[in-house]
Design a protein around this motif. Structure first.
Motif, mmCIF file in Angstrom:
data_model
loop_
_atom_site.group_PDB
_atom_site.id
_atom_site.type_symbol
_atom_site.label_atom_id
_atom_site.label_comp_id
_atom_site.label_asym_id
_atom_site.label_seq_id
_atom_site.Cartn_x
_atom_site.Cartn_y
_atom_site.Cartn_z
ATOM 1 N N THR A 1 0.836 -1.204 0.000
ATOM 2 C CA THR A 1 0.000 0.000 0.000
ATOM 3 C C THR A 1 0.867 1.249 0.000
ATOM 4 O O THR A 1 0.595 2.224 -0.717
ATOM 5 C CB THR A 1 -0.925 0.006 1.229
ATOM 6 N N MET A 2 1.930 1.225 0.805
ATOM 7 C CA MET A 2 2.826 2.371 0.885
ATOM 8 C C MET A 2 3.470 2.640 -0.476
ATOM 9 O O MET A 2 3.560 3.790 -0.920
ATOM 10 C CB MET A 2 3.896 2.125 1.942
ATOM 11 N N ALA A 3 3.912 1.579 -1.149
ATOM 12 C CA ALA A 3 4.549 1.738 -2.458
ATOM 13 C C ALA A 3 3.568 2.312 -3.474
ATOM 14 O O ALA A 3 3.912 3.216 -4.247
ATOM 15 C CB ALA A 3 5.096 0.397 -2.937
ATOM 16 N N ALA A 4 2.342 1.789 -3.477
ATOM 17 C CA ALA A 4 1.329 2.298 -4.402
ATOM 18 C C ALA A 4 1.003 3.757 -4.106
ATOM 19 O O ALA A 4 0.829 4.577 -5.016
ATOM 20 C CB ALA A 4 0.066 1.443 -4.327
ATOM 21 N N LEU A 5 0.943 4.107 -2.828
ATOM 22 C CA LEU A 5 0.636 5.480 -2.436
ATOM 23 C C LEU A 5 1.745 6.437 -2.868
ATOM 24 O O LEU A 5 1.470 7.530 -3.384
ATOM 25 C CB LEU A 5 0.437 5.542 -0.923
ATOM 26 N N LEU A 6 2.994 6.034 -2.675
ATOM 27 C CA LEU A 6 4.114 6.890 -3.076
ATOM 28 C C LEU A 6 4.174 7.037 -4.595
ATOM 29 O O LEU A 6 4.448 8.125 -5.112
ATOM 30 C CB LEU A 6 5.424 6.328 -2.545
ATOM 31 N N LEU A 7 3.899 5.942 -5.317
ATOM 32 C CA LEU A 7 3.910 6.027 -6.777
ATOM 33 C C LEU A 7 2.778 6.929 -7.267
ATOM 34 O O LEU A 7 2.970 7.747 -8.177
ATOM 35 C CB LEU A 7 3.775 4.622 -7.381
ATOM 36 N N ALA A 8 1.600 6.800 -6.653
ATOM 37 C CA ALA A 8 0.487 7.673 -7.029
ATOM 38 C C ALA A 8 0.820 9.131 -6.751
ATOM 39 O O ALA A 8 0.418 10.032 -7.506
ATOM 40 C CB ALA A 8 -0.782 7.259 -6.271
ATOM 41 N N ILE B 1 -7.559 5.609 -12.301
ATOM 42 C CA ILE B 1 -7.857 4.967 -13.588
ATOM 43 C C ILE B 1 -8.326 6.010 -14.601
ATOM 44 O O ILE B 1 -7.919 5.992 -15.774
ATOM 45 C CB ILE B 1 -8.897 3.860 -13.391
ATOM 46 N N LEU B 2 -9.180 6.958 -14.148
ATOM 47 C CA LEU B 2 -9.602 8.038 -15.043
ATOM 48 C C LEU B 2 -8.404 8.885 -15.457
ATOM 49 O O LEU B 2 -8.303 9.316 -16.616
ATOM 50 C CB LEU B 2 -10.651 8.898 -14.345
ATOM 51 N N TYR B 3 -7.503 9.136 -14.530
ATOM 52 C CA TYR B 3 -6.260 9.861 -14.819
ATOM 53 C C TYR B 3 -5.522 9.187 -15.969
ATOM 54 O O TYR B 3 -5.058 9.842 -16.909
ATOM 55 C CB TYR B 3 -5.409 9.866 -13.552
ATOM 56 N N GLY B 4 -5.397 7.854 -15.906
ATOM 57 C CA GLY B 4 -4.678 7.120 -16.940
ATOM 58 C C GLY B 4 -5.411 7.088 -18.262
ATOM 59 O O GLY B 4 -4.811 7.301 -19.331
ATOM 60 N N VAL B 5 -6.724 6.846 -18.219
ATOM 61 C CA VAL B 5 -7.504 6.728 -19.459
ATOM 62 C C VAL B 5 -7.623 8.076 -20.160
ATOM 63 O O VAL B 5 -7.347 8.202 -21.366
ATOM 64 C CB VAL B 5 -8.898 6.151 -19.148
ATOM 65 N N ALA B 6 -8.043 9.114 -19.413
ATOM 66 C CA ALA B 6 -8.223 10.424 -20.024
ATOM 67 C C ALA B 6 -6.889 11.044 -20.416
ATOM 68 O O ALA B 6 -6.769 11.675 -21.474
ATOM 69 C CB ALA B 6 -8.971 11.348 -19.059
ATOM 70 N N GLY B 7 -5.859 10.871 -19.567
ATOM 71 C CA GLY B 7 -4.551 11.408 -19.910
ATOM 72 C C GLY B 7 -3.955 10.724 -21.127
ATOM 73 O O GLY B 7 -3.350 11.374 -21.992
ATOM 74 N N GLY B 8 -4.138 9.405 -21.225
ATOM 75 C CA GLY B 8 -3.580 8.659 -22.348
ATOM 76 C C GLY B 8 -4.378 8.784 -23.623
ATOM 77 O O GLY B 8 -3.943 8.286 -24.677
ATOM 78 N N ALA B 9 -5.546 9.445 -23.571
ATOM 79 C CA ALA B 9 -6.381 9.570 -24.772
ATOM 80 C C ALA B 9 -5.662 10.330 -25.879
ATOM 81 O O ALA B 9 -5.955 10.126 -27.065
ATOM 82 C CB ALA B 9 -7.691 10.279 -24.412
ATOM 83 N N GLY B 10 -4.719 11.181 -25.503
ATOM 84 C CA GLY B 10 -3.981 11.928 -26.521
ATOM 85 C C GLY B 10 -3.157 11.047 -27.439
ATOM 86 O O GLY B 10 -2.725 11.503 -28.504
ATOM 87 N N LEU B 11 -2.955 9.798 -27.052
ATOM 88 C CA LEU B 11 -2.243 8.864 -27.928
ATOM 89 C C LEU B 11 -3.028 8.558 -29.194
ATOM 90 O O LEU B 11 -2.443 8.206 -30.231
ATOM 91 C CB LEU B 11 -1.973 7.550 -27.180
ATOM 92 N N PHE B 12 -4.366 8.698 -29.125
ATOM 93 C CA PHE B 12 -5.210 8.141 -30.183
ATOM 94 C C PHE B 12 -6.088 9.174 -30.880
ATOM 95 O O PHE B 12 -6.926 8.806 -31.693
ATOM 96 C CB PHE B 12 -6.118 7.053 -29.592
ATOM 97 N N THR B 13 -5.928 10.453 -30.577
ATOM 98 C CA THR B 13 -6.793 11.449 -31.192
ATOM 99 C C THR B 13 -5.987 12.498 -31.933
ATOM 100 O O THR B 13 -4.883 12.867 -31.513
ATOM 101 C CB THR B 13 -7.677 12.143 -30.131
ATOM 102 N N VAL C 1 -1.586 1.728 -11.459
ATOM 103 C CA VAL C 1 -1.497 2.217 -10.078
ATOM 104 C C VAL C 1 -2.883 2.216 -9.442
ATOM 105 O O VAL C 1 -3.043 1.858 -8.267
ATOM 106 C CB VAL C 1 -0.876 3.622 -10.031
ATOM 107 N N GLY C 2 -3.902 2.608 -10.191
ATOM 108 C CA GLY C 2 -5.269 2.579 -9.674
ATOM 109 C C GLY C 2 -5.722 1.173 -9.321
ATOM 110 O O GLY C 2 -6.358 0.950 -8.279
#
Length: 411
Positions: free
Chosen positions: A16-23, A88-100, A180-181
């Protein structure tokens, strides 16, 4: 130490600590990872410079507006699900620029990204407050500051490497939010919302805890001064004939690196110093950094201003986060931390607007001297302002610890 009911094993605590620090590292890369490709996006999508700039800043508007709602959601429904969904929204919405290749779709995705970023910004701090107590909390808060500083260096460098392939490339960095999510959803213990007896809205929060207004003002000031440095220090070097992008990038990154170092020692400093002393130390370092930036003309010494400011930020970030969390009622902690995010992003937006006209009418030196004077005035004011209630943290910790045993709470 966190109670056994929250962490069934030391391995679960470490995961949990590792995931929290990475987030936590994701909170600083919202716009910086796209900076290297703004010009390419402008050309590829045939938009104006202002429109291209919105790609870097649009998320800040949605983050500031949505943060209070995100905080209310965490207070109402608990921490794990909103925070995991936000990542998860951070990853999906942020990564949307790959495809538009549509500017409209890109801006829409950036607004959605801001909502996810709001959940990450608020959730990581609330999680730290809810899952850890006492000296362990202070130690991890320092590690979090170190992680944030390293994220401010590593993620933009990775994005710069991907930018060589295509202007779409840097958007791939945001995809880290998805795993991470998922990791947070799996590893984080279920921390139900606190008892609703003292729950209320923002007006109730500020009326019952007016000290938070002082902390939000300090958060605003910290971001304001940081962006004065980030915006105008490269221009100061340009006046000295140093305009190499790599050199400027290294100097800018030194702010984050210095913050990582001082953040690593935050736990030790917190064990020996109160919050007021820590914040006065940060303000002194900021003021000194701006004085150096204003008065010296040697490039090596001028770079010292970035190091001094970064060292102060590594202290102020965990101190303000922990003090805000400890000052707020447990049932409203999500909203309290969300308002801190709003203050931070308001400070970022205000810096060039307020200092820019002064610099334009006089000089960068005058702007830095004004910033140093502002830091000095607030430093003096902190000798007369009481920031911490001695009995408040144990009360909040006890409230947080008793919640999980409530029958079916947040099941």
């Amino acid at each position: 130490m966190a109670p056994p009911t929250l962490f069934p094993s030391d391995g679960r605590r470490r995961m949990t600590m590792a995931a929290l620090l990475l987030a936590s590292t994701l909170t600083v890369m919202a716009g910086t990872v796209l900076a290297p490709v703004v010009s390419e996006i402008r050309t590829a999508l045939d938009v104006s410079g202002t429109a291209a700039g919105l790609i870097l800043t649009a998320h800040g508007l949605s983050l500031a507006v949505v943060s209070p709602v995100v905080g209310w959601t965490i207070d109402r429904w608990g921490l794990r699900t909103p925070m995991s969904a936000g990542l998860i929204l951070y990853g999906v919405a942020g990564g949307a620029g790959l495809f538009t290749d549509s500017y409209g779709m890109l801006i829409a995705s950036r607004f959605l990204f801001g909502i996810g970023a709001a959940a990450v910004f608020t959730g990581t701090t609330v999680a730290l407050m809810a899952l850890f107590q006492g000296p362990e909390r202070d130690k991890i808060a320092g590690w979090r500051s170190t992680a944030i500083g390293l994220g401010g260096v590593v993620w933009p460098l990775l994005a710069g490497g991907l930018a060589v392939l295509s202007w779409h490339g840097p958007f791939a960095v945001y995809l880290i939010g998805i795993p991470v999510g998922i990791a947070m959803l799996i590893t984080m213990p279920n921390v139900p919302p606190a008892a609703p007896g003292n729950r209320g809205g923002i007006v109730t929060l500020l009326r019952t805890t007016p000290r938070l207004l002082v902390l939000y003002a300090l958060s605003f000031l910290a971001s304001f001064l940081l962006y004065v440095l980030i915006v105008f220090l490269p221009q100061r070097f340009d006046q000295l004939g140093i305009d190499d992008p790599v050199t400027i990038a290294v100097i800018t990154a030194s702010v984050s690196l210095a913050g990582s170092v001082s953040g690593f020692f935050y736990g030790t400093m917190r064990a020996n110093l109160g919050y007021s002393a820590l914040l006065r130390m940060a303000l002194a370092l900021w003021g000194l950094g701006f004085l150096v930036g204003a008065l010296v003309s040697q490039p090596v010494l001028l770079a010292l201003s970035a190091v001094l400011f970064g060292a102060g930020s590594g202290i102020s970030v965990p101190a303000l986060a922990m003090l805000t969390g400890e000052s707020s009622p447990a049932a409203m902690r999500g909203q309290a931390m969300a308002l801190s995010g709003t203050a931070n992003f308001a400070g970022q937006f205000s810096a060039p607007v307020v200092i820019g006209p002064l610099v334009g009418a006089t000089s960068i030196t005058s702007g830095f001297l004004m910033a140093a004077a502002l830091a000095g005035l607030v430093l003096i004011a902190l000798f007369f302002v009481r920031l911490q209630g001695a009995a408040q943290e144990p009360q909040a910790a006890q409230e947080a610890l008793t919640v999980p045993s409530a029958p079916k709470a947040g099941a």
